[in-house]
Design a protein around this motif. Structure first.
Motif, short mmCIF file in Angstrom:
data_model
loop_
_atom_site.label_atom_id
_atom_site.label_comp_id
_atom_site.label_asym_id
_atom_site.label_seq_id
_atom_site.Cartn_x
_atom_site.Cartn_y
_atom_site.Cartn_z
N VAL A 1 1.53 10.52 -37.88
CA VAL A 1 1.08 10.63 -39.27
C VAL A 1 1.73 11.86 -39.91
O VAL A 1 1.52 12.99 -39.47
CB VAL A 1 -0.45 10.71 -39.37
CG1 VAL A 1 -0.89 10.94 -40.81
CG2 VAL A 1 -1.08 9.43 -38.83
N GLN A 2 2.52 11.61 -40.94
CA GLN A 2 3.17 12.70 -41.66
C GLN A 2 2.43 13.09 -42.93
O GLN A 2 2.50 14.25 -43.34
CB GLN A 2 4.61 12.29 -42.02
CG GLN A 2 5.53 12.13 -40.83
CD GLN A 2 6.93 11.76 -41.26
OE1 GLN A 2 7.12 10.89 -42.10
NE2 GLN A 2 7.92 12.42 -40.69
N TRP A 3 1.79 12.12 -43.56
CA TRP A 3 1.14 12.35 -44.85
C TRP A 3 -0.24 11.70 -44.88
O TRP A 3 -0.44 10.62 -44.32
CB TRP A 3 1.95 11.74 -46.00
CG TRP A 3 3.30 12.32 -46.22
CD1 TRP A 3 4.50 11.85 -45.76
CD2 TRP A 3 3.59 13.50 -46.97
NE1 TRP A 3 5.52 12.65 -46.18
CE2 TRP A 3 4.99 13.67 -46.93
CE3 TRP A 3 2.81 14.42 -47.69
CZ2 TRP A 3 5.63 14.73 -47.56
CZ3 TRP A 3 3.45 15.47 -48.32
CH2 TRP A 3 4.84 15.62 -48.26
N ILE A 4 -1.16 12.36 -45.55
CA ILE A 4 -2.42 11.76 -45.98
C ILE A 4 -2.44 11.88 -47.49
O ILE A 4 -2.59 12.97 -48.04
CB ILE A 4 -3.63 12.45 -45.33
CG1 ILE A 4 -3.52 12.37 -43.79
CG2 ILE A 4 -4.93 11.80 -45.80
CD1 ILE A 4 -4.60 13.16 -43.06
N LEU A 5 -2.23 10.77 -48.16
CA LEU A 5 -1.98 10.74 -49.59
C LEU A 5 -3.24 10.35 -50.34
O LEU A 5 -3.85 9.30 -50.07
CB LEU A 5 -0.87 9.73 -49.92
CG LEU A 5 0.46 9.93 -49.21
CD1 LEU A 5 1.39 8.76 -49.51
CD2 LEU A 5 1.11 11.25 -49.62
N GLU A 6 -3.63 11.17 -51.30
CA GLU A 6 -4.72 10.83 -52.21
C GLU A 6 -4.11 10.44 -53.55
O GLU A 6 -3.25 11.15 -54.08
CB GLU A 6 -5.66 12.03 -52.40
CG GLU A 6 -6.36 12.49 -51.14
CD GLU A 6 -7.51 11.60 -50.69
OE1 GLU A 6 -7.69 10.50 -51.25
OE2 GLU A 6 -8.24 12.01 -49.77
N THR A 7 -4.57 9.32 -54.11
CA THR A 7 -4.07 8.94 -55.43
C THR A 7 -4.75 9.74 -56.54
O THR A 7 -4.16 9.91 -57.61
CB THR A 7 -4.27 7.44 -55.68
OG1 THR A 7 -5.64 7.09 -55.48
CG2 THR A 7 -3.38 6.61 -54.75
N HIS A 8 -5.97 10.24 -56.29
CA HIS A 8 -6.68 11.07 -57.26
C HIS A 8 -7.96 11.56 -56.61
O HIS A 8 -8.24 11.22 -55.45
CB HIS A 8 -6.99 10.29 -58.56
CG HIS A 8 -7.90 9.12 -58.39
ND1 HIS A 8 -7.57 8.00 -57.66
CD2 HIS A 8 -9.14 8.89 -58.89
CE1 HIS A 8 -8.56 7.13 -57.71
NE2 HIS A 8 -9.52 7.64 -58.43
N ALA A 9 -8.74 12.35 -57.31
CA ALA A 9 -10.05 12.81 -56.82
C ALA A 9 -11.07 11.73 -57.13
O ALA A 9 -11.59 11.64 -58.24
CB ALA A 9 -10.44 14.13 -57.46
N HIS A 10 -11.35 10.90 -56.17
CA HIS A 10 -12.14 9.69 -56.37
C HIS A 10 -13.57 10.00 -56.78
O HIS A 10 -14.17 10.96 -56.29
CB HIS A 10 -12.16 8.86 -55.10
CG HIS A 10 -10.80 8.57 -54.56
ND1 HIS A 10 -10.07 7.47 -54.92
CD2 HIS A 10 -10.01 9.26 -53.68
CE1 HIS A 10 -8.90 7.48 -54.30
NE2 HIS A 10 -8.84 8.57 -53.54
N ALA A 11 -14.13 9.14 -57.63
CA ALA A 11 -15.51 9.29 -58.08
C ALA A 11 -16.44 8.28 -57.40
O ALA A 11 -17.63 8.28 -57.69
CB ALA A 11 -15.59 9.10 -59.59
N PRO B 1 -21.78 13.44 -55.59
CA PRO B 1 -21.43 13.93 -54.25
C PRO B 1 -19.94 13.85 -53.96
O PRO B 1 -19.37 14.75 -53.34
CB PRO B 1 -22.23 13.03 -53.30
CG PRO B 1 -22.57 11.83 -54.09
CD PRO B 1 -22.70 12.28 -55.52
N SER B 2 -19.27 12.80 -54.42
CA SER B 2 -17.90 12.58 -53.96
C SER B 2 -16.92 13.59 -54.53
O SER B 2 -16.07 14.12 -53.78
CB SER B 2 -17.44 11.16 -54.31
OG SER B 2 -17.34 10.97 -55.71
#
Length: 292
Positions: free
Chosen positions: A65-75, A259-260
């Motif tokens: 695993v090279q990356w853990i990608l978030e598309t945005h700060a999820h709600a 919370p998220s």
């Protein structure tokens, strides 16, 4: 020509979220996209059922695993990025405009003084149109704000991972009424994604299937342009904005937004433990309205 990448989806039927493992078939290097940390609101307990599904896949296939990608700060779900990183490595990354989101929510939650809205909680902050690699496969980060200021889409090989910006064609598009969201901006972002080659595979972050359809998460740019109920070809920006603003005015605040987000702006890290060794989430009272 054989596919250069394999995409494995993991659907969480509690939050309707789809997480992905993207694999470069040549090198067995991988990226994880939008991983979920299970959270029971009633008890305040977290668990790792969904994250452990991803871990099992990574280990079964011997992936790096090279990356853990978030598309945005999820709600709508907590992120398990930090949990996964501690077990399989990888750089946790998100768009550089996460700083704006952090600043907004630091104020909302009155977070601790040493929480700085500088993005340093993440290992990498993508700039718009930045190129990166998953093994030997070139990928590109696209800034697609409108749902939030920090939304990113990731173009990898012949696919694009769009987060919450677009849903399946029969579901439509993301809401645009969160702090920093804007329907005009969202329309422009979606048209940018829909300008990709028609055959581009599109993977969405959520599915809320209409009655009679099982959950789905893969479509194409061509299918979206032909049939998305909110933004197909021929729907003008004015028409979309009018629809989106009217629709958003009827939507409830997401169940897990409070919370998220305070976890997700920390790259999946729980708030620092207090002097009793326990981490606490904060719920600001009488701040958010009955409708988001």
């Amino acid at each position: 020509m054989a596919a250069r990448t394999t995409v494995q989806a993991f659907f969480d039927d509690k939050t309707f979220t789809v997480s992905y493992v993207i694999v470069d078939n040549a090198s067995h290097c991988a990226a994880i996209v939008d991983p979920v940390l299970d959270f029971d609101f009633k008890s305040g307990r977290t668990s790792t059922v969904q994250a452990d599904r991803l871990l099992a896949y990574v280990r079964q296939h011997g992936l790096t695993v090279q990356w853990i990608l978030e598309t945005h700060a999820h709600a709508d779900h907590l992120s398990s990025a930090r949990y996964l990183q501690e077990r399989v490595g990888g750089r946790i990354a998100i768009g550089e405009h996460i700083r704006e989101v952090q600043a907004t929510f630091k104020k909302l939650y009155n977070l601790e003084r040493n929480f700085l809205p500088d993005g340093a909680q993440f290992d990498h902050l993508f700039k718009d149109d930045e190129v990166f690699h998953i093994g030997e496969v070139e990928a590109r980060a696209l800034l697609v704000p409108g749902h939030t200021p920090a939304d990113m889409a990731y173009v990898v090989d012949d696919a694009v991972f769009v987060g919450d910006t677009l849903f399946m064609p029969d579901v439509g598009t993301a809401r645009a009424d969160f702090p920093g969201g804007d329907a005009h901006t969202l329309y422009a972002s979606m048209r940018r994604i829909l300008a990709l080659p028609p055959q581009t595979r599109m993977f969405v972050c959520h599915d809320y299937p209409p009655a009679g359809r099982t959950p789905a998460w893969e479509t194409t740019v061509a299918e979206q342009r032909a049939g998305n109920i909110h933004v197909r070809d021929g729907i003008t920006e004015a028409e979309f904005v009018r629809m989106r603003q009217a629709r958003d005015a009827t939507l409830d605040v997401p169940t897990l937004i409070l919370p998220s987000i305070q976890i997700n702006i920390r790259a999946g890290q729980l708030p620092p433990a207090e002097d009793d060794g326990i981490s606490y989430l904060k719920i600001p009272l009488n701040v958010l309205g009955g409708k988001a």
